[in-house]
Design an enzyme around this catalytic site. Structure first.
Site, PDB file in Angstrom:
ATOM      1  N   VAL A   1       0.834  -1.202   0.000  1.00 36.44           N
ATOM      2  CA  VAL A   1       0.000   0.000   0.000  1.00 36.44           C
ATOM      3  C   VAL A   1       0.866   1.248   0.000  1.00 36.44           C
ATOM      4  O   VAL A   1       0.644   2.184  -0.788  1.00 36.44           O
ATOM      5  CB  VAL A   1      -0.947  -0.002   1.217  1.00 36.44           C
ATOM      6  N   TYR A   2       1.858   1.266   0.855  1.00 34.03           N
ATOM      7  CA  TYR A   2       2.743   2.423   0.944  1.00 34.03           C
ATOM      8  C   TYR A   2       3.443   2.668  -0.387  1.00 34.03           C
ATOM      9  O   TYR A   2       3.453   3.794  -0.905  1.00 34.03           O
ATOM     10  CB  TYR A   2       3.768   2.185   2.050  1.00 34.03           C
ATOM     11  N   SER A   3       4.033   1.637  -0.960  1.00 38.46           N
ATOM     12  CA  SER A   3       4.775   1.817  -2.212  1.00 38.46           C
ATOM     13  C   SER A   3       3.853   2.222  -3.350  1.00 38.46           C
ATOM     14  O   SER A   3       4.216   3.055  -4.195  1.00 38.46           O
ATOM     15  CB  SER A   3       5.538   0.542  -2.571  1.00 38.46           C
TER      16      SER A   3
ATOM     17  N   THR B   1       1.036   3.972  -3.129  1.00 33.49           N
ATOM     18  CA  THR B   1       0.627   5.370  -2.977  1.00 33.49           C
ATOM     19  C   THR B   1       1.754   6.315  -3.352  1.00 33.49           C
ATOM     20  O   THR B   1       1.518   7.381  -3.933  1.00 33.49           O
ATOM     21  CB  THR B   1       0.165   5.666  -1.539  1.00 33.49           C
ATOM     22  N   LYS B   2       2.976   5.946  -3.046  1.00 36.09           N
ATOM     23  CA  LYS B   2       4.109   6.808  -3.388  1.00 36.09           C
ATOM     24  C   LYS B   2       4.394   6.773  -4.895  1.00 36.09           C
ATOM     25  O   LYS B   2       4.820   7.785  -5.474  1.00 36.09           O
ATOM     26  CB  LYS B   2       5.347   6.397  -2.591  1.00 36.09           C
TER      27      LYS B   2
END
Length: 244
Positions: free
Chosen positions: A149-151, A153-154
């Protein structure tokens, strides 16, 4: 000083990379709007800046809430520099990722910078100048298990960097991104632990964690006139991890 008479809003600046960016910009003459969820930590950053002769004020904002983004834009007022730094960093295998955490991360890491930029960039365009710096991550380009999720979104934020550069640069507003490698911040250490962070740091060419100050220096450079011919770029501040 290169940011004299300029106002800089830095989201997620109550600690870590954001707080270091606020300190550096204030030292270079900017009036800094410090923003984050913790009033106690934000006030401490502001007081430190003022004690060192700088100008700063704090605006509390939980950027997972749409109304909070609107209120932050209104409270900040016209700005010359916007640093979209605030983010959440969930760690979980895709099959175990909680829906609530997924939604909160999309809100903080994509929706908030999108809405904040849309609210503040018209003022920059009206002046014919401005700089937006988005804070991404090396994980947007390197597949790393457990941070889907983090990667994602970035990676979306890097895509927005290029699109916004195409939209706003003809009007004098530059848009760039910094993609840090593993950095010694409270969020990273709390999420991954000292050992986990050290393992990732060991995969970089320099073999160590960055300090928040090292990443902040890259952000300030892109925001400054020293980077006047850069727009639509993502600067990899990752100790060579994505280069080799």
């Amino acid at each position: 000083m290169e940011f004299t008479d300029k106002v800089a809003l830095i989201t997620g600046s109550t600690g870590g990379i954001g707080a270091e960016t606020a300190r550096l910009m204030a030292a270079a003459g900017a009036e800094v709007v410090v923003s984050g969820r913790s009033a106690e930590r934000g006030t401490a950053v502001v007081e430190e800046i003022i004690a060192n002769g700088g100008r700063a004020r704090f605006v509390a904002a939980d950027l997972t809430e749409t109304d909070a983004v609107r209120r932050l834009a209104e409270a900040a007022g016209p700005v010359d520099v916007l640093v979209n730094n605030a983010a959440t960093f969930p760690v979980a295998p895709t099959v175990d990722q909680a829906r609530e955490s997924l939604d909160a991360t999309l809100a903080a890491n994509v929706r908030a910078p999108y809405l904040l930029t849309a609210a503040l960039v018209p003022g920059m365009i009206a002046k014919g100048s401005g700089s937006i710096v988005n804070v991404s991550t090396m994980a947007a380009r390197v597949g790393m298990p457990g941070i889907s999720v983090y990667s994602a979104t970035k990676a979306a934020l890097e895509s927005l960097t290029r699109t916004w550069a195409a939209e706003f640069s003809p009007a004098g507003v530059r848009v760039n991104a910094v993609a840090p490698g593993p950095t010694r911040t409270d969020m990273v250490l709390a999420t991954m632990g000292e050992e986990g962070a050290a393992q990732i740091a060991g995969t970089t060419l320099l073999g160590r964690l960055a300090t928040p100050r090292e990443i902040a220096e890259a952000i300030v450079f892109l925001a400054s006139d020293r980077a006047s011919y850069l727009t639509g770029a993502t600067l990899a501040a990752d100790a060579g991890r994505t280069a080799a």
